[in-house]
Scaffold this active site. Structure first.
Site, PDB file in Angstrom:
ATOM      1  N   HIS A  51       0.796  -1.248  -0.128  1.00  0.00           N
ATOM      2  CA  HIS A  51       0.073   0.059  -0.115  1.00  0.00           C
ATOM      3  C   HIS A  51       0.749   1.437   0.007  1.00  0.00           C
ATOM      4  CE1 HIS A  51      -0.239  -0.653   4.554  1.00  0.00           C
ATOM      5  NE2 HIS A  51       0.700   0.192   4.340  1.00  0.00           N
ATOM      6  N   HIS A  90      -1.388   5.055   9.883  1.00  0.00           N
ATOM      7  CA  HIS A  90      -0.118   5.750   9.960  1.00  0.00           C
ATOM      8  C   HIS A  90      -0.065   7.112  10.500  1.00  0.00           C
ATOM      9  CE1 HIS A  90       0.013   3.132   6.550  1.00  0.00           C
ATOM     10  NE2 HIS A  90       1.281   2.887   6.485  1.00  0.00           N
ATOM     11  N   HIS A 105      10.904  -3.477   3.241  1.00  0.00           N
ATOM     12  CA  HIS A 105      11.468  -2.092   3.135  1.00  0.00           C
ATOM     13  C   HIS A 105      11.790  -1.400   4.512  1.00  0.00           C
ATOM     14  CE1 HIS A 105       7.035  -1.453   4.044  1.00  0.00           C
ATOM     15  NE2 HIS A 105       7.083  -0.272   4.239  1.00  0.00           N
ATOM     16  N   GLU A 163       4.983  -5.218   8.423  1.00  0.00           N
ATOM     17  CA  GLU A 163       3.748  -5.096   7.747  1.00  0.00           C
ATOM     18  C   GLU A 163       3.086  -6.314   7.388  1.00  0.00           C
ATOM     19  OE1 GLU A 163       3.954  -0.332   6.865  1.00  0.00           O
ATOM     20  OE2 GLU A 163       3.604  -1.917   5.278  1.00  0.00           O
TER      21      GLU A 163
END
Length: 280
Positions: free
Chosen positions: A12, A59, A193, A240
Site C-alpha cells: 500500500h 499511519h 522496506h 507489515e
C-alpha cells in the site's frame, strides 16, 4: 449466508496513490508496477464483491502514540480520506457495512479477541491505495468496506500466529452472518522496506518471494515466522507483512493462486501482490 470468496494481498505504498491521482500510472516508472494489477482489476469487475474486509495499518492519521490498539475494527457507516500532510487524496469516501462489522466485532470478542471498536475515523493511504490499485478511479467505490486496522508501527506488534488465528476467527464470523454476501478479505502492507537508519532502502527479493510461496502452500508454516526474521530480512517496515496472514488465515488450509506480481523498486519499497481463493 455470507461467504469469503477470495483473499488479496497487496503493498500500500503511498507513492502508488500519487501515481493514480496524478495520472502517472502508465509512465515508464510506474507502468511495470501497475501492469501486474491489470488482471486483478478485470477480475474484480467480474467478481463484484459486496464487501471487502480490508486489513491495513494506520499511519498516525486515526491513531497516534496516545492510543495504539492492536486490532481495531471500523463499525461506522462511512470514512473520509485522511489528510496526511498534503491534503486528503481525491478519492471517494469509503462506505462501511456497519451490520457486518458489528457482527464480526461481536463474534471476535466472544471468540476471545480483544477488538477496539471504532465508529468514526478517517482512513489514510494504507486503506485507500489498495482500493485504487484494484478499482482505479471510480466516482464511487464499487463495494462496501470493513476497515480492520492492525498495529505494526509500535512494538509490541501481534505475532504472525495471532494474525493467522484472527483470520480464522473472521472467517467463522462471516459464515455466521445471515445475509447473502460476497465478501473478500485483503491483507495489505509490505513488502520488504526500511525507511530510516543505516539500512534505509533495504529490499530483499528472495525473501519476499519465499513469503509469497509460503502463502500459496497448503501448510501453515508462514504463521510461525518470528518477528526478528521479518526485521532482519525485510527491514523495520517489513513487519507489515503479518497483516497478510490475517487474509491467508481466513481462506482455509488449501488455496488456489489466481494472480501474483512482484516488482522492485517503487520509491524505496518492494511491491508485492497476490490473489488467492479457497480450494478446500
Amino acid at each position: 449466508m455470507a461467504r469469503i470468496t477470495a483473499g488479496v494481498g497487496s503493498s500500500h505504498v503511498p507513492l502508488l496513490g500519487v501515481a493514480v491521482d496524478q495520472g502517472k500510472w502508465q509512465d515508464d516508472y510506474f507502468g511495470p508496477i501497475f501492469k501486474g494489477y491489470e488482471w486483478t482489476r478485470e477480475w474484480e469487475k467480474r467478481e463484484k464483491p459486496d464487501v471487502v474486509i480490508l486489513v491495513y495499518n494506520d499511519h498516525a492519521s486515526a491513531f497516534d502514540a496516545n492510543i495504539i490498539p492492536t486490532f481495531a475494527i471500523g463499525c461506522g457507516e462511512h470514512y473520509k480520506s485522511a489528510d496526511e500532510g498534503w491534503g486528503p487524496r481525491p478519492v471517494p469516501d469509503v462506505e462501511g457495512h456497519a451490520d457486518l462489522a458489528w457482527h464480526i466485532a461481536q463474534s471476535l470478542i466472544l471468540d476471545d479477541f480483544d477488538m477496539t471498536i471504532i465508529n468514526e475515523m478517517d482512513v489514510d493511504h494504507g486503506l485507500t491505495v489498495p482500493l485504487s490499485m484494484m478499482f482505479g478511479q471510480p466516482e464511487k467505490w464499487p463495494c462496501k468496506v470493513v476497515p480492520l486496522a492492525v498495529n505494526v508501527v509500535t512494538y509490541p506488534v501481534p505475532s504472525g500466529n495471532r494474525c493467522w488465528a484472527l483470520g480464522e476467527a473472521i472467517a467463522r464470523a462471516v459464515e455466521s452472518f445471515p445475509e447473502d454476501l460476497n465478501v473478500q478479505i485483503w491483507g495489505t502492507g509490505g513488502m520488504s522496506h526500511q525507511l530510516q537508519g543505516p539500512r534505509a532502502g533495504l529490499l530483499n527479493r528472495e525473501w519476499d518471494n519465499k513469503f509469497l510461496d509460503m502463502l500459496e502452500s497448503d501448510n501453515d508454516d508462514v504463521r510461525y515466522i518470528p518477528h526478528i526474521e521479518y526485521l532482519r530480512e525485510t527491514g523495520s517496515e517489513g513487519i507489515e507483512m503479518v497483516m497478510w496472514l490475517i487474509m491467508r488465515g481466513a481462506l482455509g488450509k488449501k488455496v488456489k493462486r489466481l494472480n501474483r506480481h512482484y516488482h522492485i523498486p517503487c520509491s524505496n519499497t518492494a511491491i508485492g501482490h497476490i490473489v488467492l481463493e479457497p480450494a478446500d
